[in-house]
Write a protein that holds these residues in place. Structure first.
Motif, PDB file in Angstrom:
ATOM      1  N   ARG A   1       6.758  14.301   3.865  1.00  0.00           N
ATOM      2  CA  ARG A   1       5.565  14.907   3.290  1.00  0.00           C
ATOM      3  C   ARG A   1       4.346  14.101   3.707  1.00  0.00           C
ATOM      4  N   THR A   2       3.291  14.794   4.058  1.00  0.00           N
ATOM      5  CA  THR A   2       2.058  14.101   4.372  1.00  0.00           C
ATOM      6  C   THR A   2       1.286  13.812   3.093  1.00  0.00           C
ATOM      7  N   ASN A   3       0.409  12.832   3.166  1.00  0.00           N
ATOM      8  CA  ASN A   3      -0.331  12.380   1.985  1.00  0.00           C
ATOM      9  C   ASN A   3      -1.814  12.662   2.195  1.00  0.00           C
ATOM     10  N   ILE A   4      -2.227  13.879   1.879  1.00  0.00           N
ATOM     11  CA  ILE A   4      -3.628  14.286   2.029  1.00  0.00           C
ATOM     12  C   ILE A   4      -4.309  14.180   0.678  1.00  0.00           C
ATOM     13  N   ASP A   5      -5.363  13.400   0.621  1.00  0.00           N
ATOM     14  CA  ASP A   5      -6.083  13.206  -0.635  1.00  0.00           C
ATOM     15  C   ASP A   5      -7.222  14.205  -0.793  1.00  0.00           C
ATOM     16  N   ASP A   6      -7.899  14.538   0.322  1.00  0.00           N
ATOM     17  CA  ASP A   6      -9.062  15.426   0.231  1.00  0.00           C
ATOM     18  C   ASP A   6      -9.201  16.219   1.522  1.00  0.00           C
TER      19      ASP A   6
ATOM     20  N   GLY B   1       0.810  -1.207   0.000  1.00  0.00           N
ATOM     21  CA  GLY B   1       0.000   0.000   0.000  1.00  0.00           C
ATOM     22  C   GLY B   1       0.843   1.256   0.000  1.00  0.00           C
ATOM     23  N   ALA B   2       1.896   1.258  -0.814  1.00  0.00           N
ATOM     24  CA  ALA B   2       2.914   2.309  -0.730  1.00  0.00           C
ATOM     25  C   ALA B   2       2.441   3.681  -1.165  1.00  0.00           C
ATOM     26  N   ALA B   3       1.278   3.771  -1.804  1.00  0.00           N
ATOM     27  CA  ALA B   3       0.756   5.080  -2.204  1.00  0.00           C
ATOM     28  C   ALA B   3      -0.309   5.582  -1.232  1.00  0.00           C
ATOM     29  N   GLY B   4      -0.625   4.802  -0.210  1.00  0.00           N
ATOM     30  CA  GLY B   4      -1.661   5.187   0.749  1.00  0.00           C
ATOM     31  C   GLY B   4      -1.129   6.068   1.865  1.00  0.00           C
ATOM     32  N   ALA B   5      -2.014   6.426   2.787  1.00  0.00           N
ATOM     33  CA  ALA B   5      -1.646   7.346   3.860  1.00  0.00           C
ATOM     34  C   ALA B   5      -0.544   6.768   4.737  1.00  0.00           C
ATOM     35  N   VAL B   6      -0.665   5.505   5.118  1.00  0.00           N
ATOM     36  CA  VAL B   6       0.376   4.867   5.926  1.00  0.00           C
ATOM     37  C   VAL B   6       1.583   4.528   5.064  1.00  0.00           C
ATOM     38  N   GLY B   7       1.343   3.955   3.900  1.00  0.00           N
ATOM     39  CA  GLY B   7       2.437   3.495   3.061  1.00  0.00           C
ATOM     40  C   GLY B   7       3.407   4.580   2.653  1.00  0.00           C
TER      41      GLY B   7
ATOM     42  N   ALA C   1      -1.535  -0.724 -10.314  1.00  0.00           N
ATOM     43  CA  ALA C   1      -0.757  -0.092 -11.381  1.00  0.00           C
ATOM     44  C   ALA C   1      -0.852   1.427 -11.326  1.00  0.00           C
ATOM     45  N   ALA C   2      -2.039   1.948 -11.028  1.00  0.00           N
ATOM     46  CA  ALA C   2      -2.241   3.397 -10.991  1.00  0.00           C
ATOM     47  C   ALA C   2      -1.472   4.074  -9.862  1.00  0.00           C
ATOM     48  N   ASP C   3      -0.969   3.278  -8.894  1.00  0.00           N
ATOM     49  CA  ASP C   3      -0.261   3.836  -7.743  1.00  0.00           C
ATOM     50  C   ASP C   3       1.238   3.997  -7.986  1.00  0.00           C
ATOM     51  N   ARG C   4       1.730   3.486  -9.110  1.00  0.00           N
ATOM     52  CA  ARG C   4       3.179   3.407  -9.313  1.00  0.00           C
ATOM     53  C   ARG C   4       3.869   4.765  -9.178  1.00  0.00           C
TER      54      ARG C   4
END
Length: 305
Positions: A273-278, A153-159, A179-182
């Protein structure tokens, strides 16, 4: 105060309801925080602690949300280390009312100072993702420089937090996802990326540490890749697959003021960097927490504009 409550576990996030609730009192060692921003993890509506207190008694209607950033407005008896008017961020207790509200009562030890140059929205996005990554890598995974980490889950908030912290610590990071997370995973620092739907996971070779946020078949296949003396760290419940000659650890993240301080300092100096989606307003919170498209990052609710 304005708050969002849940009363029906079967309804999930669709059962969230905006309402008015009394402002919470400050118990011994508590502080009251006026919340400016709140983070949310969708799976928390599956956690028993959302629906029952520590004695197992029904606590609905309950206020979900456990990540917050805001300002201290009151101190309970015996509270030390914080002051009224101080900017703070942290992780609220699992069994108490949460942070999708204008105010929360929280133990002072669960909070850390939020520097003035860090926005409340950023502060609210850090506690669960940042502490989960930190504790999984360093406390439970005992990560050392030169080791190889397989971060699911490397593109997610924790990953994305796992990837950045592991790379900073001198590890070689192999991220996984769809694939879309690459590109996102590589942008956050993964050295390699494995598409779990189209690539062969087994081709990554031996690794020292697996950070698992998926479980099931992916966990089983990952366990077989761990070197002798390596570790499988899981945040998805009891481990079902164990490495042949290593450790398997499942854990629940805990609040830690010192670790929160380490995390936010890295944000300040550009190492993390934090990973904020919305980001959504409080009035739009219910809709934002029931997205119609897949989210790959943190949703933060701005309780105060």
């Amino acid at each position: 105060m304005k708050a969002i409550v849940v009363t029906d576990q079967a309804a999930g996030t669709a059962g969230m309801t905006p309402t008015e609730r009394p402002e919470p009192p400050a118990a011994i060692n508590d502080v009251i925080v006026r919340i400016h921003a709140s983070g949310f993890v969708p799976t928390e509506l599956e956690w028993p602690s959302t629906w029952a207190d520590r004695a197992g008694r029904d606590k609905t209607p309950s206020i979900p949300g456990h990540e917050l950033a805001g300002v201290v407005t009151a101190l309970g008896y015996g509270t030390t280390g914080l002051s009224i008017g101080q900017r703070v961020f942290g992780l609220a207790d699992w069994h108490r009312d949460g942070t999708l509200a204008e105010y929360v009562a929280i133990e002072a030890r669960n909070l850390a100072p939020l520097p003035g140059d860090v926005d409340f929205t950023v502060g609210a996005s850090l506690p669960i993702s940042g502490l989960t990554a930190w504790q999984g890598l360093f406390q439970h995974g005992r990560l050392q420089a030169g080791q190889t980490v397989l971060a699911h889950g490397a593109a997610g908030a924790v990953g994305t937090m796992v990837t950045q912290l592991a790379r900073e610590a001198g590890a070689y990071v192999i991220g996984t996802g769809r694939a879309a997370d690459r590109e996102k995973a590589l942008d956050f620092g993964a050295h390699e990326f494995v598409d779990l739907e189209n690539d062969a996971l087994e081709d990554v070779g031996d690794v020292d540490l697996v950070f698992d946020v998926i479980g099931g078949d992916v966990q089983r296949r990952s366990a077989a890749l761990i070197k002798a003396g390596g570790t499988l760290v899981s945040v998805v419940g009891p481990v079902e697959a164990r490495p042949a000659d290593g450790l398997a650890v499942d854990f629940v993240v805990e609040a830690d003021r010192a670790e929160l301080g380490e995390i936010v300092q890295r944000v300040r100096d550009g190492r993390l960097r934090t990973n904020i989606d919305d980001v959504a307003s409080f009035d739009d919170a219910v809709g934002a927490l029931n997205p119609t498209t897949r989210r790959n990052g943190k949703t933060v609710i701005r309780v105060r504009p």
